[in-house]
Scaffold this motif. Structure first.
Motif, short mmCIF file in Angstrom:
data_model
loop_
_atom_site.label_atom_id
_atom_site.label_comp_id
_atom_site.label_asym_id
_atom_site.label_seq_id
_atom_site.Cartn_x
_atom_site.Cartn_y
_atom_site.Cartn_z
N PRO A 1 0.83 -1.21 0.00
CA PRO A 1 0.00 0.00 0.00
C PRO A 1 0.86 1.26 0.00
O PRO A 1 1.95 1.28 0.59
CB PRO A 1 -0.80 -0.12 1.30
CG PRO A 1 0.01 -1.02 2.18
CD PRO A 1 0.72 -1.96 1.26
N THR A 2 0.38 2.28 -0.65
CA THR A 2 1.09 3.55 -0.67
C THR A 2 0.99 4.20 0.71
O THR A 2 0.18 3.80 1.56
CB THR A 2 0.48 4.50 -1.71
OG1 THR A 2 -0.87 4.81 -1.31
CG2 THR A 2 0.47 3.86 -3.09
N LEU A 3 1.79 5.23 0.91
CA LEU A 3 1.73 5.97 2.17
C LEU A 3 0.33 6.54 2.40
O LEU A 3 -0.19 6.54 3.52
CB LEU A 3 2.77 7.09 2.17
CG LEU A 3 4.23 6.65 2.28
CD1 LEU A 3 5.16 7.83 2.00
CD2 LEU A 3 4.52 6.08 3.67
N LEU B 1 1.27 11.53 10.27
CA LEU B 1 2.70 11.33 10.02
C LEU B 1 2.94 10.69 8.66
O LEU B 1 3.85 11.08 7.92
CB LEU B 1 3.31 10.47 11.13
CG LEU B 1 3.52 11.15 12.48
CD1 LEU B 1 3.97 10.13 13.52
CD2 LEU B 1 4.55 12.28 12.37
N LEU B 2 2.12 9.72 8.31
CA LEU B 2 2.24 9.06 7.01
C LEU B 2 1.95 10.03 5.87
O LEU B 2 2.62 10.02 4.84
CB LEU B 2 1.30 7.86 6.95
CG LEU B 2 1.70 6.65 7.80
CD1 LEU B 2 0.52 5.69 7.96
CD2 LEU B 2 2.88 5.91 7.17
N LEU B 3 0.94 10.87 6.07
CA LEU B 3 0.59 11.84 5.03
C LEU B 3 1.68 12.90 4.87
O LEU B 3 1.94 13.36 3.75
CB LEU B 3 -0.74 12.51 5.37
CG LEU B 3 -2.00 11.66 5.18
CD1 LEU B 3 -3.21 12.38 5.74
CD2 LEU B 3 -2.22 11.33 3.70
N GLU B 4 2.31 13.28 5.95
CA GLU B 4 3.40 14.26 5.86
C GLU B 4 4.55 13.69 5.03
O GLU B 4 5.18 14.40 4.24
CB GLU B 4 3.87 14.65 7.26
CG GLU B 4 2.88 15.55 7.99
CD GLU B 4 3.23 15.78 9.45
OE1 GLU B 4 2.65 16.70 10.05
OE2 GLU B 4 4.07 15.03 9.99
N THR C 1 5.17 13.20 -3.01
CA THR C 1 4.31 13.62 -4.13
C THR C 1 3.66 14.97 -3.80
O THR C 1 2.48 15.03 -3.44
CB THR C 1 3.22 12.56 -4.41
OG1 THR C 1 2.56 12.23 -3.17
CG2 THR C 1 3.81 11.31 -5.01
N PRO C 2 4.43 16.04 -3.90
CA PRO C 2 3.95 17.37 -3.47
C PRO C 2 2.90 17.99 -4.38
O PRO C 2 2.38 19.06 -4.06
CB PRO C 2 5.23 18.21 -3.47
CG PRO C 2 6.12 17.54 -4.47
CD PRO C 2 5.83 16.08 -4.35
#
Length: 424
Positions: free
Chosen positions: A22-24, A42-45, A51-52
């Motif tokens: 799974p992706t972040l 934290l994972l989303l950060e 991928t900004p």
């Protein structure tokens, strides 16, 4: 020959394994579903660094941080700087995707969170500021403001209107504060009445900005709100002479509400020695204050409930509701299968062409978190009114609804619901 096959198998297995990781962002969503907000953030950060340009990541960062601040246990060290960061995340999402409806919705929700802090501080200026900011950011598109006006218009003068949440409360308060729409109505988000500060706030109102609600409780009693020991009790509610006349009731008629406990403990309890022990039952703060508001106001102010509330919050009062379309009026009589179950006059007023001219704009400025709910409010009203016209053989009324639907309400948002309406 074996070597190419082995290499091919290795490549396929590698690709399969990669595809299964799974992706972040996906990991963050999984954590969020379990209400592990901090881990999800934290994972989303991390994902935002990788991928900004992904607007959805910044939307989730705004949303999840909002939930951590308002929908979880108290956030240690919370200050306005935390809210500012939420706004930055949502601004970034909107920069990357300007038509991101749900990002606009959560911008409005975050403004609402700050507006409630302003209420706590009795700060009318900041209250107005945050609702204006929400509007400026697109949180209240034309179709939602139209809904808000219709929602408020559905209530009689001087009403108390219990709302469900951000979807119906925020836009209506914006309209009251900034467009002076139906300021005679007191809006009460039903999910907030278990908070002592908010109960105290609606008891006093705010600087002529928000109309107060009568509450026969001292400030000390309000601040001491807690679960109350309770067993099912029939409570008599005073009603007005106008209600007695409207509903054909005798002078000695009593509006009796059977108030049941809604919190339970595993503790076994008996009050006297001869009584068999049973689990302790309580009246929640939310239901206790709902009872108090109804008890102290029903005789002199009409009381309405949003049709978008969870019925679990009504405490059985929905047995006394008269459906008016987007809202239901609290009556002193049981309404099921009676002439008082629906107020068709209110529904007819709602479904006038001038009240739905902006409905079609929803398709290009949708907020998926709430759009479907709002659409269903209009569609259910149309179906109820259509059923009434069928029973009374009102062909003119049926034709009017058909034309209104085709011209304004059929927008392709919920095709299944639209097909159901067309069959009627």
């Amino acid at each position: 020959m074996k070597q190419p096959i082995v290499i091919l198998l290795f490549v396929l297995l590698t690709l399969q394994a990669y595809g299964q990781n799974p992706t972040l962002k996906e990991q963050a969503l999984d954590k969020f579903k379990k209400e592990h907000y901090s881990e999800a953030i934290l994972l989303l950060e991390q994902a935002a660094k990788e991928t900004p340009k992904d607007a959805e990541i910044f939307y989730y960062l705004g949303w999840f941080n909002h939930y951590r601040a308002y929908d979880s246990r108290p956030l240690s060290g919370y200050s306005f700087s935390y809210s500012e960061q939420i706004f930055k995340y949502l601004d970034k999402a909107l920069e990357l995707k300007p038509d991101y409806g749900d990002a606009k919705y959560f911008y409005g929700a975050e403004c609402s969170g700050n507006a409630f802090i302003a209420m706590q501080n009795n700060d009318a200026e900041k209250l107005r500021y945050f609702y204006k900011l929400a509007n400026d950011k697109g949180a209240y598109p034309a179709w939602l403001k139209e809904f808000g006006r219709n929602f408020l218009k559905s209530c009689d003068a001087n009403a108390i209107l219990f709302t469900g949440g951000n979807a119906d409360f925020d836009v209506c308060l914006y309209l009251q504060l900034h467009e002076n729409v139906r300021t005679d109505i007191t809006l009460v988000p039903i999910g907030n009445i278990d908070r002592p500060w908010y109960v105290k706030f609606i008891k006093t109102g705010l600087d002529g900005t928000i109309k107060k609600v009568d509450l026969n409780l001292t400030d000390q009693q309000i601040m001491d709100i807690h679960p109350f020991k309770w067993d099912t009790t029939m409570v008599s509610i005073k009603l007005s002479s106008e209600d007695k006349k409207q509903f054909g009731l005798s002078d000695n008629y009593l509006f009796q509400w059977q108030v049941e406990p809604d919190l339970f403990s595993e503790r076994m309890h008996s009050k006297i020695e001869s009584e068999k022990a049973k689990k302790r039952a309580y009246l929640s703060p939310q239901r206790a204050i709902l009872l108090q508001i109804v008890e102290d106001n029903f005789s002199h102010r009409p009381i309405y409930f949003s049709n978008f509330c969870s019925p679990t919050l009504f405490g059985g009062l929905n047995s006394f509701f008269q459906n008016c379309g987007l809202v239901s009026r609290l009556t002193p009589v049981l309404t099921k299968d009676t002439e008082f179950a629906f107020n068709y006059s209110k529904m007819d007023e709602l479904l006038q062409e001038q009240n739905v001219v902006n409905f079609k704009t929803l398709i290009n400025s949708s907020m998926p978190r709430i759009s479907g709910v709002i659409v269903s409010g209009y569609y259910n009203t149309l179906l109820n009114l259509s059923e009434k016209f069928d029973k009374t053989n009102d062909l003119k009324g049926k034709n009017y609804l058909k034309l209104l639907f085709e011209k304004h309400l059929k927008i392709g948002y919920d095709t299944e619901f639209e097909n159901e309406i067309q069959k009627k």
